[in-house]
Design a protein around this motif. Sequence first.
Motif, PDB file in Angstrom:
ATOM      1  N   LEU A  19      19.464   3.033 -27.979  1.00 20.99           N
ATOM      2  CA  LEU A  19      19.804   2.597 -26.863  1.00 20.99           C
ATOM      3  C   LEU A  19      19.797   3.306 -25.620  1.00 20.99           C
ATOM      4  O   LEU A  19      19.266   3.078 -24.692  1.00 20.99           O
ATOM      5  N   GLY A  22      15.593   5.340 -25.497  1.00 25.11           N
ATOM      6  CA  GLY A  22      14.264   4.759 -24.994  1.00 25.11           C
ATOM      7  C   GLY A  22      13.011   5.058 -25.737  1.00 25.11           C
ATOM      8  O   GLY A  22      13.164   4.864 -26.829  1.00 25.11           O
ATOM      9  N   ALA A 218      18.069   6.996 -19.317  1.00 25.39           N
ATOM     10  CA  ALA A 218      18.242   5.576 -20.342  1.00 25.39           C
ATOM     11  C   ALA A 218      17.075   4.810 -19.612  1.00 25.39           C
ATOM     12  O   ALA A 218      16.811   4.578 -18.584  1.00 25.39           O
ATOM     13  N   ALA A 219      16.536   3.924 -20.786  1.00 19.56           N
ATOM     14  CA  ALA A 219      15.302   3.265 -20.380  1.00 19.56           C
ATOM     15  C   ALA A 219      15.719   1.663 -20.211  1.00 19.56           C
ATOM     16  O   ALA A 219      16.596   1.121 -21.079  1.00 19.56           O
ATOM     17  N   ASN A 224      12.539  -0.149 -24.435  1.00 18.16           N
ATOM     18  CA  ASN A 224      14.051  -0.196 -25.099  1.00 18.16           C
ATOM     19  C   ASN A 224      14.212  -1.008 -26.002  1.00 18.16           C
ATOM     20  O   ASN A 224      13.904  -2.334 -25.721  1.00 18.16           O
TER      21      ASN A 224
END
Length: 466
Positions: A19, A22, A218-219, A224
């Motif tokens: 999570l 990514g 974070a993606a 993702n």
Amino acid sequence: MRYISTRGEAPALGFEDVLLTGLAPDGGLYVPETLPHFSLEEIRSWRGLPYTELAFNIMYPFVEEAIPEADFRQMLDETYSVFAHKAVAPLVQLDTNEWVMELFRGPTLAFKDFALQLLGRLLDYVLEKRGQHAVILGATSGDTGSAAIEGCRQCEHVDIFILHPYERVSEVQRRQMTTVQGDNIHNIAVRGNFDDCQRMVKESFSDQSFLEGKARLAAVNSINWARIMAQIVYYFHASLALGGPDRSMAFSVPTGNFGDIFAGYLAQKMGLPVSQLVIATNRNDILHRFMSGNKYEQHTLEHTLSPSMDIMVSSNFERLLFDLHGRDGQAVKELLENAAKGPVSIADYRWKRARKLFDSAAVDDAMTCATIREVYQQNEYLLDPHTAIGVRAARTCRRDEQIPMITLGTAHPAKFPDAIAESGLAVKPDLPAHMAELFERKERYTVLDNDRDGVQSFIAKHWKNA
């Protein structure tokens, strides 16, 4: 459940790390090591369940090692309570055995809300648990950006930076992103196209040194895994509403980045009877050219009336290639390295295996407008240009009239008034009440050159704890 990279050189991870990570460090995309599989009897037992209950049954196997059952149920209840229709994804009939599944009843009027309302909650939950802060970096061709901002704007542990191609998204799409206020929200208009934005995101994930170790990226793009996971659910939802699993279904999916249709492919692998998946593209037809002729070749990206599909490098296609190559990461890596240099094909038997499930069609602007006009005249039902491409592709590629054909309605027509006007209809689609004042709200965004270093410098300077 463990997750592995499509390029085979990154370590397997659990859900929490996937999570937050990514893109895999080897440049690949994460996929589950194994998929849950549901029997027809089990799927049949889900008939009549509320959407949130169905979503729990399908998704929980992917997250159960990371999130307690009660917490995940609460996230799902919160996620889908903000949708404007009690059915969450209602089905509208166009003709005998022909349907549109409306996936635009969420807060930003696009199918991306299904995944991104959940993703924001997942990110905040895991970051709170770990005592960490993340910088969300994403690229959008129109709808992902607004859905990501809406899904993450109240997250306490993230800053969000969304890149969109300058003057290449619709005005409604742009304003949905740029009028949301918040110190943790940053919109960047890049003087380039979506592929330029997406490339910067991928390169930034591969080398995060510009953040100097103070935060992690974070993606929110469909690289993702959590995005794909959430989209699997509505394939089961549509099937169960129309007699599944005792009859098979066909789906037509407007797609640019291949994420939404890959979710349908996974639904079939998880036990849902699906007889056909139609890849519906616009003039940027790399996926159609591959699926119809086994030739993967990048052309110049063109601007169309369906901007959310103005994509030439379809990231999630790599996930399908991984399966077609027997999950051989090295083979996928070599294929994509060659694809960056020129046209490539895959072994004929692998391509024919894909063709057993997939068909494809490319629909230009003129035919998109003709389809909007035709469906409105037949049904007084207004399609947005992306869904119109899906309907046209469905009618072009349909294999069996006895099998229900379901087109994924990916966006509300009010987001694309220019396409509606060009179709020749004297109809002006109104924005829903919660967006009635959209054009009166103040916009806030920064225009930057198509330069990765400049974009990274802006992010490093403006995130909350910089």
